[in-house]
Motif scaffolding. Structure first.
Motif, PDB file in Angstrom:
ATOM      1  N   THR A  18     -36.297  36.569 -39.840  1.00 56.77           N
ATOM      2  CA  THR A  18     -36.093  35.839 -41.192  1.00 56.77           C
ATOM      3  C   THR A  18     -37.052  35.092 -41.652  1.00 56.77           C
ATOM      4  N   TRP A  19     -37.699  34.321 -40.479  1.00 55.31           N
ATOM      5  CA  TRP A  19     -38.962  33.453 -40.846  1.00 55.31           C
ATOM      6  C   TRP A  19     -40.089  34.199 -41.368  1.00 55.31           C
ATOM      7  N   PHE A  20     -40.152  35.375 -41.322  1.00 51.23           N
ATOM      8  CA  PHE A  20     -41.217  36.045 -41.770  1.00 51.23           C
ATOM      9  C   PHE A  20     -41.270  36.063 -43.411  1.00 51.23           C
ATOM     10  N   SER A  21     -40.001  36.240 -44.083  1.00 50.53           N
ATOM     11  CA  SER A  21     -40.156  35.920 -45.351  1.00 50.53           C
ATOM     12  C   SER A  21     -40.196  34.640 -45.709  1.00 50.53           C
ATOM     13  N   SER A  22     -39.794  33.671 -44.977  1.00 50.72           N
ATOM     14  CA  SER A  22     -39.868  32.280 -45.272  1.00 50.72           C
ATOM     15  C   SER A  22     -41.158  31.740 -45.160  1.00 50.72           C
TER      16      SER A  22
END
Length: 904
Positions: free
Chosen positions: A461-465
């Motif tokens: 998820t952090w890759f989009s964040s």
């Protein structure tokens, strides 16, 4: 209330529900109050100001952490909007891969269905339907908090635009050699069966057994080496025993072979600096498939890797434990070791163990093939921009934490074994070769075949964040650009918690520099940690986390917002109890009642609202027309407060902003000016002077409403609309913020403050001698000079009313007998006590108090004369005792003087 015409006054009682319902953000949104346009920056030259909302999880609901974080952001954005900037607050939500998939899978299990029964496409349809039905809850709750985002721009991390950016970012990084697929130890959740980021692992204290196991030495019959472990089930995967090369106990054993209990394998004894001599026996079993540090040791010594725990947390060994749960196998192995005579002893051991945040099970270190980002090439410049001050941290001590992490950065595992999320844009051909592309068609073109299978994993998820500052402004690829990016990037202020400084803040900086060659923001404000009144972090398990929506129902949104900022100094933890919101509620009530009082005087001295509006439209405070001293003092202190207010904003001291306004409004405006104004107006015949005094009160009230608006948006907009008639669509949110005027900042009000200081001192004297509040006391003021005499004479009726005294001002007078006396700025005060109190009772009270303090002082003096105490006690303790003695002696002197007043 009609927006076209305001009545003269507010309702008698402040009802926060009615006011907040009237001014909910939906009303502001309908007016377009929070819209920001790139054209006003690019074409008209307005200064942009951009705040980036940390996207709350789509599964989330409002917490006090959200209240603090979003109130701070709202304060920054509303303030900037009111100071003339094109202020843009970019909202959005995060798809929260594991959390959302867990919620939907749990729902399906109640229906007897698994995601594998449905298949990937049908399962994702379920997730999207769940998101449409429940995923907007957190945003609706944030709207209730009154936050002023440009909601037209609301972005979901799985929206097409954001998804396109994620795919393009992955392919660009891969082609630049910064993304690779490799095998490493990662955090594994046996329930969710996916890799986890460090942020998704919660460390909890746990009591385990520290087991001491004997490993026989293969070439030394009867000899053995003992190791200590909390995970005896993993001895089946041991490949070596390591000792510290400096440890004399084992120096002669390096190079020997040891026999793994149960497994029977021969493994080498090796020397490695990693081993802690002090832990356990100083000998460490090396199990590279089940511990990241062991894995690094194995790589250094070219050791094999054996795994005995599977993805589901069950054993996979060949020694009779296969299929058993890892913790059941642990107990069985202990029993078997004891039966074999290999178990030396067992001790209780408390240590911190990682748990999956969502599944609440112990995380398994797992050797797995995953996708990684090479972080070292990205981190160097990201560290430099913070070190050089291009990005500023508030408070700045977090730079040390950031620096430490960036200098010791590890590659980032970005793949997750989930279905909900951005699917990794990698395809495999029949030979196992990987083709990374932004689409299946592009991958087929690169591979020269359409017989490709896409990777099953999704991205962390952090890759989009980490792309959030870019995607919220419409960025979709490495070279994409648009007017919003040109106008509003870099953003200005990021408000976030220090717990995600590594997972989000640092990564956004790296992404901004890599993809846009510019920092993503200029300032990072790290919020406080909210704790309960016992100092514990708020958590559902402790049951100590109040529901903000219930707090809002009870106290009001403005009260909650005001309170949580008032008690949250920059860089310090917040101790929050729901009852503290009484502070905010009381202040809101004070603001309401003070406004009513001002409007009552407006109604009294102006025949109509039109008449008042005509006079008010051209009003500006003019010291030459002020009729009493408090007008000068109020205006000077108002501008001084404005100066501190704007300075504090520039220094990110939001807590100081709130406290400054609170102290000014309660003290200078309400307790002094309005009280003096009521007295002044009650006996005045000069209507022109009266109107000017009322105009000044409205002027300062309106300025206070404006500077309070970023903190308390509802009540301030409500009261602001009662000052004059406002055209439809107006809001205090779009008015101009008042500025401090230099001429008032330099004004010396020391002489003009004499009436206020005298009133305070006379009140103190009355209290000191227990003069009944119902009695009027004679007060003689021997003025310091002619100027003081004139000033005090002009304000004598105010002094008299606020002290309940008959006031006589004179240039010379003898001290009356039996008068309480004091001196204020050279003005001598005499409050005559004769006939107001019982001298006999008062002398008895004073003598008793003198006796008590004298006894206390004697004990302190005796302690300080004790050389043993002064020589052995800490210096600060001795100094505190001396300070106590000095204070006691001063009080004795003061009480003795008071007793003299009552003598004879």
């Amino acid at each position: 209330m009609s927006e076209e015409s305001a009545p003269f006054n507010l309702e008698k009682t402040y009802h926060h529900q009615e006011v907040e319902d009237r001014w909910r953000s939906a009303h502001w949104e309908a007016l377009g109050s929070f819209h920001a346009e790139s054209g006003r920056v690019l074409a008209e030259g307005k200064t942009p100001y951009t705040v980036l909302m940390p996207p709350p999880n789509v599964t989330g609901s409002l917490t006090l952490g959200h209240v603090l974080n979003h109130t701070l952001q709202d304060i920054f954005i509303r303030y900037s909007r009111m100071t003339g900037k094109e202020a843009l607050w970019l909202p959005g939500t995060d798809h929260a891969g594991i959390a959302t998939q867990t919620v939907v899978e749990k729902k399906l299990r109640k229906e007897g269905i698994s995601r594998h029964d449905l298949g990937r496409k049908a399962f994702l349809d379920h997730v999207w339907r769940w998101r449409e039905e429940y995923g907007g809850l957190i945003l609706r709750q944030l709207r209730r908090l009154g936050i002023s985002c440009d909601w037209r721009r609301n972005l979901f991390t799985m929206d097409d635009r954001a998804s396109e950016a994620v795919i393009n970012a992955f392919t660009a990084l891969y082609r630049d050699g910064l993304i690779y697929r490799g095998t490493r130890i990662i955090n594994w959740c046996p329930v969710s069966q996916t890799a986890l980021s460090d942020e998704e692992v919660i460390m909890k204290p746990r009591r385990d057994k520290l087991v001491y196991i004997r490993y026989a030495l293969a070439k030394r019959p009867g000899e053995y080496i003992t190791i200590a472990t909390v995970r005896p089930e993993t001895i089946l995967a041991d490949v070596a025993i390591a000792v510290n090369p400096t440890d004399p106990r084992y120096r002669d054993l390096v190079g020997e072979l040891a026999v793994v209990p149960v497994a029977g394998r021969h493994i080498p004894v090796i020397a490695d600096d990693y081993v802690d001599i002090e832990f356990g026996t100083g000998a460490l079993k090396i199990t590279p498939a089940h511990d990241p540090n062991d894995y690094e040791v194995a790589r250094r010594h070219n050791l094999p890797v054996i795994s005995v725990v599977g993805k589901d947390g069950r054993m996979t060994d060949q020694y009779g434990y296969a299929g058993m749960d890892r913790f059941d196998a642990r107990e069985k192995i202990l029993s078997d070791l004891e039966e074999r005579g290999d178990l030396e002893r067992v001790e209780e051991y408390e240590h911190n163990v990682g748990y999956s945040e969502r599944a609440d099970v112990v995380v398994e270190p797992y050797l797995s093939e995953q996708w990684f980002v090479r972080m070292k090439p990205l981190s160097e410049r990201a560290l430099q921009v913070v070190n050089d001050g291009e990005i500023r941290f508030h408070p700045p001590h977090w730079i040390n934490t950031y620096r430490h992490w960036m200098e010791n950065i590890q590659d980032w595992c970005i793949s997750r074994q989930l279905w909900w999320g951005h699917r990794i844009p990698a395809w495999y051909d029949s030979d196992g070769r990987v083709w990374v592309a932004s689409s299946y068609e592009e991958a087929c073109h690169l591979a020269g075949t359409d017989k490709l299978v896409q990777d099953d994993d999704v991205l962390d998820t952090w890759f989009s964040s980490w792309l959030w500052p870019l995607t919220t402004l419409g960025w979709t690829g490495t070279h994409s650009d648009n007017d919003d990016l040109r106008a509003f990037y870099p953003t200005d202020t990021l408000v976030t918690g220090p717990d995600i400084i590594f997972f989000w803040v640092a990564r956004m900086i790296m992404a901004g520099l890599y993809f846009k060659d510019a920092v993503p923001f200029r300032d990072v404000y790290f919020t406080s940690i909210i704790r309960d009144m016992k100092g514990r972090k708020l958590s559902k398990s402790l049951g100590n986390s109040p529901d903000p929506l219930k707090v809002i129902d009870t106290y009001g949104t403005d009260a909650l917002r005001f309170t949580i900022i008032y008690i949250a100094p920059l860089g310090q933890d917040v101790l929050f109890g729901e009852e503290k919101c009484e502070l905010g509620r009381n202040f809101a009530t004070k603001l309401w009642n003070a406004s009513r009082l001002v409007f009552m005087q407006r109604e009294k001295w102006f025949g109509s609202l039109d008449e008042f509006e005509s006079a008010y439209s051209g009003f500006s405070p003019d010291r030459t027309t002020f009729a009493f001293a408090e007008e000068h003092v109020l205006t000077a202190r108002y501008h001084s407060m404005l100066d501190r207010y704007h300075t504090a904003f520039g220094q990110f001291r939001v807590n100081d902003i709130v406290r400054n306004v609170y102290e000014f409004f309660r003290g200078d405006f309400c307790d002094w000016y309005l009280e003096a104004l009521k007295i002044y107006l009650s006996g005045i015949s000069d209507a022109d002077a009266a109107r000017k005094a009322v105009l000044l009160s409205v002027h300062v009230l309106e300025g206070t409403l404006k500077i309070l608006h970023p903190v308390m948006p509802f009540i301030t907009d409500e009261i602001w609309h009662y000052i004059i008639k406002r055209p439809h669509g107006r809001s205090v949110a779009l008015s101009s913020m008042p500025e401090a005027e230099k001429e008032w900042l330099g004004m010396d009000v020391s002489l003009l403050s004499h009436p206020r200081a005298i009133i305070s001192e006379v009140r103190s004297l009355r209290s000191l001698f227990a003069v009944p509040s119902t009695s009027t006391a004679p007060l003689i003021i021997r003025a310091a000079d002619a100027a003081a005499a004139d000033l005090l004479a002009a304000d004598s009726n105010i002094i008299a009313a606020m002290t309940k005294c008959d006031v006589q001002i004179t240039a010379s007078a003898e001290k009356p007998r039996h008068a309480a006396a004091s001196v204020v700025e050279g003005n001598e005060l005499f409050v005559q006590l004769e006939g107001l109190i019982s001298f006999e009772k008062e002398r008895a009270r004073l003598q008793k108090e003198i006796s008590n303090i004298a006894s206390y002082a004697a004990s302190l003096k005796k302690k300080l004369e004790n050389s043993s105490f002064t020589a052995n006690a800490p210096k600060d303790v001795v100094e505190r005792e001396r300070d106590k003695l000095s204070e006691a002696e001063r009080n004795l002197e003061k009480l003795g003087n008071n007793l003299d007043v009552l003598a004879g």
